[in-house]
Design a protein around this motif. Structure first.
Motif, PDB file in Angstrom:
ATOM      1  N   PRO A 199       0.832  -1.207   0.000  1.00 26.20           N
ATOM      2  CA  PRO A 199       0.000   0.000   0.000  1.00 26.20           C
ATOM      3  C   PRO A 199       0.869   1.260   0.000  1.00 26.20           C
ATOM      4  O   PRO A 199       1.825   1.350   0.780  1.00 26.20           O
ATOM      5  N   GLY A 200       0.565   2.167  -0.893  1.00 29.32           N
ATOM      6  CA  GLY A 200       1.303   3.427  -0.943  1.00 29.32           C
ATOM      7  C   GLY A 200       2.632   3.332  -1.677  1.00 29.32           C
ATOM      8  O   GLY A 200       3.328   4.335  -1.830  1.00 29.32           O
ATOM      9  N   GLN A 201       2.979   2.141  -2.156  1.00 23.91           N
ATOM     10  CA  GLN A 201       4.271   1.986  -2.849  1.00 23.91           C
ATOM     11  C   GLN A 201       4.126   2.398  -4.315  1.00 23.91           C
ATOM     12  O   GLN A 201       3.192   1.966  -4.991  1.00 23.91           O
ATOM     13  N   THR A 202       5.061   3.205  -4.796  1.00 29.78           N
ATOM     14  CA  THR A 202       4.993   3.662  -6.186  1.00 29.78           C
ATOM     15  C   THR A 202       6.087   2.981  -7.015  1.00 29.78           C
ATOM     16  O   THR A 202       7.011   2.382  -6.456  1.00 29.78           O
ATOM     17  N   VAL A 203       5.996   3.119  -8.323  1.00 32.22           N
ATOM     18  CA  VAL A 203       7.051   2.540  -9.168  1.00 32.22           C
ATOM     19  C   VAL A 203       8.381   3.267  -8.938  1.00 32.22           C
ATOM     20  O   VAL A 203       9.457   2.679  -9.087  1.00 32.22           O
ATOM     21  N   THR A 232      -3.944  -9.681   9.989  1.00 35.67           N
ATOM     22  CA  THR A 232      -2.912  -8.667  10.228  1.00 35.67           C
ATOM     23  C   THR A 232      -3.557  -7.281  10.189  1.00 35.67           C
ATOM     24  O   THR A 232      -4.586  -7.093   9.521  1.00 35.67           O
ATOM     25  N   PRO A 233      -2.941  -6.305  10.827  1.00 37.27           N
ATOM     26  CA  PRO A 233      -3.503  -4.944  10.789  1.00 37.27           C
ATOM     27  C   PRO A 233      -3.606  -4.402   9.370  1.00 37.27           C
ATOM     28  O   PRO A 233      -4.568  -3.722   9.014  1.00 37.27           O
ATOM     29  N   MET A 234      -2.636  -4.756   8.516  1.00 33.89           N
ATOM     30  CA  MET A 234      -2.636  -4.179   7.174  1.00 33.89           C
ATOM     31  C   MET A 234      -3.842  -4.616   6.341  1.00 33.89           C
ATOM     32  O   MET A 234      -4.244  -3.904   5.414  1.00 33.89           O
ATOM     33  N   ALA A 235      -4.406  -5.777   6.678  1.00 32.60           N
ATOM     34  CA  ALA A 235      -5.551  -6.286   5.917  1.00 32.60           C
ATOM     35  C   ALA A 235      -6.711  -5.287   5.948  1.00 32.60           C
ATOM     36  O   ALA A 235      -7.528  -5.248   5.017  1.00 32.60           O
ATOM     37  N   SER A 236      -6.788  -4.472   7.007  1.00 31.75           N
ATOM     38  CA  SER A 236      -7.930  -3.555   7.088  1.00 31.75           C
ATOM     39  C   SER A 236      -7.579  -2.144   6.608  1.00 31.75           C
ATOM     40  O   SER A 236      -8.428  -1.253   6.654  1.00 31.75           O
ATOM     41  N   ARG A 238      -7.301   0.816   4.150  1.00 30.17           N
ATOM     42  CA  ARG A 238      -8.092   1.082   2.957  1.00 30.17           C
ATOM     43  C   ARG A 238      -7.247   0.913   1.689  1.00 30.17           C
ATOM     44  O   ARG A 238      -7.725   0.417   0.676  1.00 30.17           O
ATOM     45  N   ASP A 239      -5.975   1.305   1.754  1.00 30.58           N
ATOM     46  CA  ASP A 239      -5.163   1.242   0.538  1.00 30.58           C
ATOM     47  C   ASP A 239      -4.442  -0.104   0.336  1.00 30.58           C
ATOM     48  O   ASP A 239      -3.645  -0.259  -0.584  1.00 30.58           O
ATOM     49  N   ALA A 240      -4.727  -1.094   1.204  1.00 29.48           N
ATOM     50  CA  ALA A 240      -4.072  -2.404   1.027  1.00 29.48           C
ATOM     51  C   ALA A 240      -4.530  -3.058  -0.273  1.00 29.48           C
ATOM     52  O   ALA A 240      -3.837  -3.912  -0.833  1.00 29.48           O
ATOM     53  N   ARG A 241      -5.717  -2.669  -0.732  1.00 34.97           N
ATOM     54  CA  ARG A 241      -6.264  -3.283  -1.958  1.00 34.97           C
ATOM     55  C   ARG A 241      -6.210  -2.332  -3.143  1.00 34.97           C
ATOM     56  O   ARG A 241      -6.954  -2.498  -4.098  1.00 34.97           O
ATOM     57  N   GLU A 242      -5.324  -1.352  -3.064  1.00 39.27           N
ATOM     58  CA  GLU A 242      -5.313  -0.365  -4.158  1.00 39.27           C
ATOM     59  C   GLU A 242      -4.849  -0.994  -5.473  1.00 39.27           C
ATOM     60  O   GLU A 242      -5.216  -0.527  -6.548  1.00 39.27           O
ATOM     61  N   ARG A 243      -4.059  -2.062  -5.372  1.00 39.37           N
ATOM     62  CA  ARG A 243      -3.730  -2.828  -6.590  1.00 39.37           C
ATOM     63  C   ARG A 243      -4.376  -4.205  -6.452  1.00 39.37           C
ATOM     64  O   ARG A 243      -4.405  -4.770  -5.359  1.00 39.37           O
ATOM     65  N   THR A 244      -4.839  -4.767  -7.552  1.00 38.16           N
ATOM     66  CA  THR A 244      -5.403  -6.113  -7.501  1.00 38.16           C
ATOM     67  C   THR A 244      -4.239  -7.108  -7.384  1.00 38.16           C
ATOM     68  O   THR A 244      -3.094  -6.769  -7.731  1.00 38.16           O
ATOM     69  N   PRO A 245      -4.524  -8.349  -6.931  1.00 37.59           N
ATOM     70  CA  PRO A 245      -3.449  -9.345  -6.893  1.00 37.59           C
ATOM     71  C   PRO A 245      -2.773  -9.495  -8.249  1.00 37.59           C
ATOM     72  O   PRO A 245      -1.551  -9.616  -8.341  1.00 37.59           O
TER      73      PRO A 245
END
Ligand code: SAM
Length: 354
Positions: A199-203, A232-236, A238-245
């Protein structure tokens, strides 16, 4: 290859160009490292962990898993099985403990594997890679002296803000980087890597990670997509799912290609996490520049308790099944398995002979 080239590889949407990138990564691999794929039998020997990384399924605060430490005999037995299959190397991985008793346990286990795995085919015994986290330089020296000669310690991300966000107070990026330096001084071939699609990681962050690998003169890379673990805390976030698998998977392949094109003669592992997203994840990684696979040989009874992320593959397979399945995958990718060899990276062996 400069930062802009790397960013371009990580972000182009032109399919023809992407295929060209893949081809040249594969070609670079074949030219610098050859056709062989090296196996390291992965033994996840303990999930006891004193860290509380916000993304990881075996973090200290996850009370929903049973904690284990395999007996030394079980670990040695699993390692010797790898030797019998001709794997050439093992990786011993665990959660993080820094107490004296633990270091002593790992040291003796490494020494026992070394001693018992010598054979006509492998007179120097199995190659041993450790992945037991941040330790003191003194501990690293002891583990090296016991016979381990490669060490994997992912930096996770080299972006200081992102690193802080992913870890609890007390875990700091400079400490992680200092540990990589200490490993080198202790004599290890050093491997590192990052999670991809955080989450939040850019190219741009990822391009900087690749440049960090070069600056640190690392010998091997193990990196793969970030995958959510539900406990895990990160699962909740909001931006953890900003990219699809699938997007994280594609970015993972591009990272492998970019690393191969930038660093050329290092070893790059086809991470198991890729296969958690795509059933052909590891073969695809081979075609994008990877040359190491880590078949799971953790004893079946504890595999379920070592789930870093949801959807870990091979949970119900035996080590035997993993072996034949991977042999087919490697052949399918047009490559050969490097049996009975440590398979050190060419980068590391060339440095040594200087
Ligand atoms: N404790 C050692 C360490 O930290 O190096 C080794 C074990 S640690 C669980 C191994 C790696 O698992 C970490 O470096 C991290 O990159 C990866 N990992 C943990 N949780 C993950 C997740 N949710 N998705 C993808 N990789 C994950």
């Amino acid at each position: 290859m400069n930062r802009n080239d790397l960013i371009h590889i990580l972000s182009t949407t032109d399919e023809t160009e992407l295929e060209r990138i893949r081809e040249s990564a594969e070609d670079t691999l074949l030219r610098h490292c050859g056709k062989k794929v090296y196996f390291r039998g992965l033994i996840e020997f303990s999930n006891i962990c004193g860290n509380d990384c916000l993304y990881c399924g075996i973090r200290k605060s996850n009370r929903r898993i049973e904690r284990y430490l395999l007996e030394r005999e079980r670990i040695v037995e699993a390692a010797l099985w790898c030797g019998e299959q001709g794997y050439g190397s093992v990786v011993l991985q665990s959660g993080e403990r820094r107490d004296a008793e633990y270091i002593d346990f790992v040291e003796k286990t490494v020494a026992a594997i070394k001693e018992k795995s010598r054979s006509a085919a492998m007179p120097e015994g199995l190659g041993i890679t450790l992945s037991v986290g941040e330790q003191s330089e003194e501990s690293y020296r002891r583990l090296f002296a016991a016979g381990a000669h490669r060490y994997l310690l992912r930096v996770e991300t080299t972006n200081p803000e992102l690193y802080r966000r992913l870890h609890p107070v007390g875990m700091d990026l400079p400490d992680r980087i200092a540990a990589l330096d200490a490993l080198r001084r202790a004599g290890f071939q050093v491997g590192t890597g990052v999670m991809i699609g955080l989450p939040g990681q850019t190219v741009e962050h990822l391009a900087d990670d690749l440049l960090f690998f070069r600056e640190m003169d690392i010998d091997m890379i193990g990196m793969g997509p970030y995958i959510i673990h539900h406990d895990t805390p990160m699962a909740s976030w909001r931006d953890a799912r900003e990219r699809t698998p699938r997007e994280r998977f594609d970015l993972g392949l591009r990272m492998i290609a970019a690393a191969r094109l930038l660093l050329m003669d290092i070893n790059i592992a086809a991470a198991t996490a890729l296969q958690a997203i795509d059933p052909e994840g590891r073969e695809k990684a081979l075609a994008w520049g990877a040359n190491v696979i880590m078949p799971l040989v953790t004893p079946g009874e504890v595999r379920r308790d070592y789930q870093l992320y949801d959807g870990k593959p091979c949970l119900d397979e035996s080590a035997d099944q993993c072996r034949s399945c991977l042999a087919i995958r490697v052949a399918g990718a047009g490559r050969e398995i490097g049996y009975n060899a440590w398979g050190d990276s060419k980068h590391a062996t060339d440095k040594k002979s200087l």
